[in-house]
Design a protein around this motif. Structure first.
Motif, PDB file in Angstrom:
ATOM      1  N   PRO A 264       4.311  75.808 -24.339  1.00  0.00           N
ATOM      2  CA  PRO A 264       4.891  74.529 -24.776  1.00  0.00           C
ATOM      3  C   PRO A 264       6.143  74.149 -23.995  1.00  0.00           C
ATOM      4  O   PRO A 264       6.355  72.970 -23.687  1.00  0.00           O
ATOM      5  N   ALA A 265       6.977  75.138 -23.655  1.00  0.00           N
ATOM      6  CA  ALA A 265       8.179  74.847 -22.870  1.00  0.00           C
ATOM      7  C   ALA A 265       7.808  74.431 -21.455  1.00  0.00           C
ATOM      8  O   ALA A 265       8.379  73.480 -20.899  1.00  0.00           O
ATOM      9  N   VAL A 266       6.836  75.116 -20.847  1.00  0.00           N
ATOM     10  CA  VAL A 266       6.371  74.748 -19.510  1.00  0.00           C
ATOM     11  C   VAL A 266       5.821  73.328 -19.511  1.00  0.00           C
ATOM     12  O   VAL A 266       6.123  72.515 -18.625  1.00  0.00           O
ATOM     13  N   ALA A 267       5.014  73.015 -20.514  1.00  0.00           N
ATOM     14  CA  ALA A 267       4.420  71.674 -20.599  1.00  0.00           C
ATOM     15  C   ALA A 267       5.488  70.605 -20.767  1.00  0.00           C
ATOM     16  O   ALA A 267       5.422  69.539 -20.139  1.00  0.00           O
ATOM     17  N   ARG A 268       6.479  70.880 -21.593  1.00  0.00           N
ATOM     18  CA  ARG A 268       7.558  69.908 -21.825  1.00  0.00           C
ATOM     19  C   ARG A 268       8.357  69.681 -20.545  1.00  0.00           C
ATOM     20  O   ARG A 268       8.614  68.533 -20.148  1.00  0.00           O
ATOM     21  N   LEU A 269       8.756  70.746 -19.894  1.00  0.00           N
ATOM     22  CA  LEU A 269       9.545  70.610 -18.674  1.00  0.00           C
ATOM     23  C   LEU A 269       8.739  69.941 -17.563  1.00  0.00           C
ATOM     24  O   LEU A 269       9.272  69.111 -16.818  1.00  0.00           O
ATOM     25  N   SER A 270       7.466  70.290 -17.455  1.00  0.00           N
ATOM     26  CA  SER A 270       6.616  69.675 -16.428  1.00  0.00           C
ATOM     27  C   SER A 270       6.492  68.177 -16.632  1.00  0.00           C
ATOM     28  O   SER A 270       6.593  67.388 -15.676  1.00  0.00           O
ATOM     29  N   ALA A 271       6.280  67.774 -17.884  1.00  0.00           N
ATOM     30  CA  ALA A 271       6.120  66.351 -18.185  1.00  0.00           C
ATOM     31  C   ALA A 271       7.403  65.582 -17.904  1.00  0.00           C
ATOM     32  O   ALA A 271       7.375  64.476 -17.343  1.00  0.00           O
ATOM     33  N   VAL A 272       8.530  66.170 -18.279  1.00  0.00           N
ATOM     34  CA  VAL A 272       9.807  65.491 -18.066  1.00  0.00           C
ATOM     35  C   VAL A 272      10.141  65.405 -16.584  1.00  0.00           C
ATOM     36  O   VAL A 272      10.591  64.361 -16.088  1.00  0.00           O
ATOM     37  N   LEU A 273       9.910  66.485 -15.842  1.00  0.00           N
ATOM     38  CA  LEU A 273      10.167  66.454 -14.399  1.00  0.00           C
ATOM     39  C   LEU A 273       9.284  65.418 -13.712  1.00  0.00           C
ATOM     40  O   LEU A 273       9.744  64.669 -12.832  1.00  0.00           O
ATOM     41  N   ALA A 274       8.017  65.349 -14.101  1.00  0.00           N
ATOM     42  CA  ALA A 274       7.113  64.350 -13.516  1.00  0.00           C
ATOM     43  C   ALA A 274       7.594  62.940 -13.810  1.00  0.00           C
ATOM     44  O   ALA A 274       7.528  62.052 -12.947  1.00  0.00           O
ATOM     45  N   GLU A 275       8.080  62.712 -15.017  1.00  0.00           N
ATOM     46  CA  GLU A 275       8.596  61.385 -15.390  1.00  0.00           C
ATOM     47  C   GLU A 275       9.807  61.018 -14.533  1.00  0.00           C
ATOM     48  O   GLU A 275       9.926  59.880 -14.044  1.00  0.00           O
ATOM     49  N   VAL A 276      10.707  61.979 -14.331  1.00  0.00           N
ATOM     50  CA  VAL A 276      11.928  61.708 -13.566  1.00  0.00           C
ATOM     51  C   VAL A 276      11.606  61.446 -12.101  1.00  0.00           C
ATOM     52  O   VAL A 276      12.109  60.484 -11.493  1.00  0.00           O
ATOM     53  N   THR A 277      10.760  62.286 -11.501  1.00  0.00           N
ATOM     54  CA  THR A 277      10.485  62.133 -10.065  1.00  0.00           C
ATOM     55  C   THR A 277       9.605  60.921  -9.762  1.00  0.00           C
ATOM     56  O   THR A 277       9.508  60.506  -8.603  1.00  0.00           O
ATOM     57  N   ALA A 278       8.980  60.350 -10.794  1.00  0.00           N
ATOM     58  CA  ALA A 278       8.188  59.130 -10.602  1.00  0.00           C
ATOM     59  C   ALA A 278       9.007  57.865 -10.831  1.00  0.00           C
ATOM     60  O   ALA A 278       8.486  56.761 -10.668  1.00  0.00           O
ATOM     61  N   SER A 279      10.274  58.017 -11.180  1.00  0.00           N
ATOM     62  CA  SER A 279      11.102  56.863 -11.513  1.00  0.00           C
ATOM     63  C   SER A 279      11.591  56.142 -10.254  1.00  0.00           C
ATOM     64  O   SER A 279      11.682  56.722  -9.167  1.00  0.00           O
ATOM     65  N   ASP A 280      11.937  54.883 -10.398  1.00  0.00           N
ATOM     66  CA  ASP A 280      12.438  54.095  -9.270  1.00  0.00           C
ATOM     67  C   ASP A 280      13.758  54.631  -8.701  1.00  0.00           C
ATOM     68  O   ASP A 280      13.917  54.688  -7.474  1.00  0.00           O
ATOM     69  N   PRO A 281      14.723  55.014  -9.559  1.00  0.00           N
ATOM     70  CA  PRO A 281      15.973  55.548  -8.995  1.00  0.00           C
ATOM     71  C   PRO A 281      15.748  56.795  -8.148  1.00  0.00           C
ATOM     72  O   PRO A 281      16.379  56.975  -7.106  1.00  0.00           O
TER      73      PRO A 281
END
Length: 324
Positions: A264-281
């Protein structure tokens, strides 16, 4: 089932439900992201941007911790031996996850088995520079002709024995059938200085550090060590398009947690990192630093990492590289 037994089961479930509902969601305290190199490099820049974005999404600080030394091994070992609870991350690339194990032989941790990758931060191209003072012309053809005319005499520089830039140059020499002399330096600045002065004929280095010499005419960038051309150098061909298919070797960066971190921790961190690196900034920052997303070529993340380990293990073996 008796009525009494059914009543006891239902009562137990009713008592357990509130306890489960009250289990705090991950994370509940600050996290750290270790950068095993000195501050200011591209690993640091992308890691800090990712950490800032992850802090906002997770609702907990993600603190950057610098633990440089031994080519990234000091900080990497520290994370490998941290509790596998999701609160320690490592930002690193092929220097550790592909090169360290075959280069050093004996480590106090195993880069192959001690980590789980939660995602990639991006990649930056390395480029090949040649010296107009050491060659008849600042071109790739001139370099190849000189090396073929004088086998084992034309010198090339690197930022250190066993570094990504050293091994990339060795891969090129092998693919081109050349025998050159490796001159290792302690970092890029002195290598770039001697390239500009003509003491060495060629150097593979990061695009961002190579560009000023190219623009100033002290050295010429003749090829990019990736599959595609670099947006900052649209007129400079890639080594792949020049006929070297094995020279798609960008310097990539990923984020890792200790092996055994709960799913669950791996999944949470993976999802959040993917969201951040896909952002416009984040995309804007990458463009400003001549970085781009990693091209997995249709492979899974695990397959990509496995291919990188195999590639660099063979490069270390065939080059005979030893740690400085």
């Amino acid at each position: 089932m008796t009525a009494t037994r059914r009543t006891l089961i239902l009562a137990g479930a009713a008592m357990a439900a509130p306890a489960l509902a009250q289990t705090p969601a991950f994370p509940t305290r600050p996290l750290r992201m270790v950068v095993p190199f000195a501050p200011g490099g591209i690993t640091d820049i992308l890691a800090r941007a990712a950490a800032e974005g992850m802090s906002r999404v997770l609702g907990q600080p993600v603190v950057i911790e610098y633990r440089a030394g031994a080519g990234g091994n000091v900080g990497s070992e520290a994370v490998a031996k941290s509790p596998a609870d999701g609160y320690s991350m490592l930002a690193v690339g092929p220097a550790v996850m592909g090169i360290a194990k075959p280069l050093y032989g004996r480590l106090n941790y195993d880069p192959d088995s001690d980590f789980t990758c939660i995602g990639l931060l991006g990649a930056q191209a390395n480029v090949m520079l040649v010296s107009p003072r050491a060659l008849p012309a600042p071109t790739l053809d001139a370099l190849v002709a000189a090396a073929r005319a004088k086998p084992g005499e034309v010198p090339f520089a690197s930022s250190g024995s066993g570094s990504l830039t050293h091994l990339t140059a060795e891969l090129f020499a092998s693919a081109a059938g050349l025998r050159m002399v490796h001159v290792p330096y302690r970092g890029s600045p002195p290598a770039l200085t001697d390239l500009a002065g003509g003491q060495v004929a060629m150097l593979v280095d990061a695009l961002t550090t190579a560009l000023p010499l190219h623009q100033g005419g002290q050295a010429g960038i003749v090829a990019v060590a990736t599959k595609d051309r670099a947006p900052d150098l649209p007129d400079v061909p890639s080594l792949v398009e020049l006929g070297y298919p094995g020279l798609d070797v960008p310097n990539w960066f990923g984020v890792f947690v200790p092996a055994g971190t709960p799913a669950p921790a791996v999944a949470r961190l993976s999802a959040v990192l993917a969201e951040v690196t896909a952002s416009d900034p984040y995309a804007t920052l990458m463009r400003a630093r001549s970085a781009q997303p990693v091209d997995l070529g249709g492979r899974s993340l695990d397959a990509f990492l496995a291919s990188e380990r195999a590639r660099w293990a063979e490069a270390v073996r065939s080059s005979g590289a030893r740690p400085d």
